[in-house]
Motif scaffolding. Structure first.
Motif, short mmCIF file in Angstrom:
data_model
loop_
_atom_site.label_atom_id
_atom_site.label_comp_id
_atom_site.label_asym_id
_atom_site.label_seq_id
_atom_site.Cartn_x
_atom_site.Cartn_y
_atom_site.Cartn_z
N VAL A 77 1.52 -1.64 -10.64
CA VAL A 77 0.36 -1.24 -9.84
C VAL A 77 -0.96 -1.45 -10.59
CG1 VAL A 77 -0.77 0.73 -8.70
CG2 VAL A 77 1.72 0.39 -8.49
N TYR A 78 -1.02 -1.05 -11.85
CA TYR A 78 -2.29 -1.08 -12.58
C TYR A 78 -2.43 -2.39 -13.35
CZ TYR A 78 -3.04 3.64 -11.17
OH TYR A 78 -3.26 4.75 -10.40
N ILE A 79 -3.38 -3.23 -12.90
CA ILE A 79 -3.63 -4.52 -13.53
C ILE A 79 -4.52 -4.33 -14.75
CG2 ILE A 79 -4.57 -6.83 -13.21
CD1 ILE A 79 -4.10 -6.34 -10.14
N THR A 80 -5.67 -3.69 -14.53
CA THR A 80 -6.61 -3.41 -15.63
C THR A 80 -7.18 -2.01 -15.46
OG1 THR A 80 -8.54 -4.30 -14.47
CG2 THR A 80 -7.31 -5.84 -15.88
N THR A 137 -6.06 -2.50 -9.09
CA THR A 137 -4.69 -2.11 -8.75
C THR A 137 -4.14 -3.01 -7.65
OG1 THR A 137 -5.51 -0.46 -7.16
CG2 THR A 137 -5.07 0.30 -9.40
N LYS A 138 -2.80 -2.99 -7.54
CA LYS A 138 -2.14 -3.82 -6.55
C LYS A 138 -0.84 -3.14 -6.13
CE LYS A 138 0.08 -6.55 -10.19
NZ LYS A 138 1.31 -5.85 -10.34
N GLY A 139 -0.25 -3.68 -5.11
CA GLY A 139 1.08 -3.27 -4.66
C GLY A 139 1.86 -4.53 -4.39
N TRP A 140 2.76 -4.48 -3.43
CA TRP A 140 3.50 -5.70 -3.10
C TRP A 140 2.80 -6.55 -2.05
CZ3 TRP A 140 5.03 -5.67 1.99
CH2 TRP A 140 5.18 -4.44 2.61
N LEU A 141 1.80 -6.00 -1.38
CA LEU A 141 1.01 -6.80 -0.45
C LEU A 141 0.02 -7.66 -1.23
CD1 LEU A 141 0.34 -4.28 2.47
CD2 LEU A 141 1.87 -6.27 2.48
N TRP A 201 5.55 2.30 -1.84
CA TRP A 201 6.18 1.43 -2.82
C TRP A 201 5.53 1.62 -4.19
CZ3 TRP A 201 4.27 -2.27 -6.04
CH2 TRP A 201 5.21 -3.06 -6.71
N ALA A 202 4.19 1.63 -4.23
CA ALA A 202 3.47 1.78 -5.50
C ALA A 202 3.80 3.12 -6.16
CB ALA A 202 1.96 1.66 -5.26
N MET A 203 3.87 4.16 -5.38
CA MET A 203 4.16 5.48 -5.94
C MET A 203 5.62 5.58 -6.41
SD MET A 203 1.27 6.87 -6.08
CE MET A 203 1.60 8.58 -6.51
N ALA A 204 6.53 4.94 -5.71
CA ALA A 204 7.93 4.92 -6.16
C ALA A 204 8.04 4.19 -7.50
CB ALA A 204 8.83 4.26 -5.12
N ARG A 205 7.28 3.10 -7.68
CA ARG A 205 7.26 2.41 -8.97
C ARG A 205 6.66 3.33 -10.03
NH1 ARG A 205 9.21 0.30 -5.52
NH2 ARG A 205 10.84 1.56 -6.43
N PRO A 263 9.04 -1.36 -14.34
CA PRO A 263 9.10 -2.36 -13.27
C PRO A 263 7.75 -3.02 -13.05
CG PRO A 263 9.08 -0.15 -12.35
CD PRO A 263 9.18 -0.01 -13.84
N THR A 264 7.78 -4.29 -12.72
CA THR A 264 6.58 -5.01 -12.32
C THR A 264 6.81 -5.50 -10.90
OG1 THR A 264 7.40 -7.12 -13.14
CG2 THR A 264 6.11 -5.79 -14.68
N THR A 265 5.77 -5.89 -10.23
CA THR A 265 5.91 -6.37 -8.85
C THR A 265 6.89 -7.53 -8.80
OG1 THR A 265 3.65 -5.72 -8.42
CG2 THR A 265 4.67 -7.20 -6.83
#
Length: 181
Positions: free
Chosen positions: A37-40, A60-64, A138-142, A169-171
């Motif tokens: 989730v956290y890129i920078t 931040t990101k998720g799977w979308l 999804w992000a919170m489960a990761r 885990p990573t995306t």
């Protein structure tokens, strides 16, 4: 339809309140232990001795396929009971982490009330709200999975023990491992 979102996430991890506070209260470490989730994370302003006033610039990101850029500011002291924050940027709103010891586990609640200000999210909320909500879940489960691994890493007494803890885990890794699930 507004671009407002409210989420309540609950995690349970085997830990002490102090361990959870140490991990979740350390914003700059997020890309290392929650990389799905956290890129920078860049520190904009140091907080006081309890973290209040601390400010971080986040990507931040998720799977979308979109990235969110926003600023987190700690608004209440980081304690063994949790803390509160505000968000500005692509997300605008408030978050609250609450920690409660329950035997050998800590129950962690995250209340997230935000408005999507990123143009893409604002314009497509009417159509894609369920997908955006699923992306958050999804992000919170990761995050829960990553927190468990980070706690194991921090408890390891030797380098050999630390090496036995799987990477977070990573995306990409999650998508590949769940391709045939």
């Amino acid at each position: 339809m507004t671009a407002d979102y409210e989420f309540l996430t609950q995690w349970r991890v085997t830990a002490t309140l102090a361990e959870v506070k140490a991990v979740l209260g350390d914003g700059p470490s997020l890309p290392r232990w929650w990389p799905a989730v956290y890129i920078t994370v860049d520190t904009l302003e140091e907080g006081d001795e309890n973290g209040v006033g601390g400010s971080l610039a986040l990507s931040t990101k998720g799977w979308l396929p979109y990235t969110l850029r926003w600023t987190l500011r700690v608004t209440e002291p980081i304690t063994d009971a949790g803390y509160a924050l505000t968000a500005t940027g692509d997300l605008v709103g408030t978050g609250r982490w609450t920690f409660r010891q329950d035997g050998p586990e800590v129950v962690i609640l995250y209340e997230w009330r935000v408005r999507a200000s990123k143009l893409l999210l604002r314009r497509l909320t009417w159509l894609l709200r369920p997908a955006f909500a699923a992306n958050h879940r999804w992000a919170m489960a990761r995050g829960e999975e990553s927190l468990r691994l980070e706690l194991r890493r921090r408890r390891a007494k030797t380098d050999a023990e630390r090496r036995r803890v799987p990477p977070p885990p990573t995306t990409f890794r999650w998508l590949i491992s769940n391709r045939h699930a």
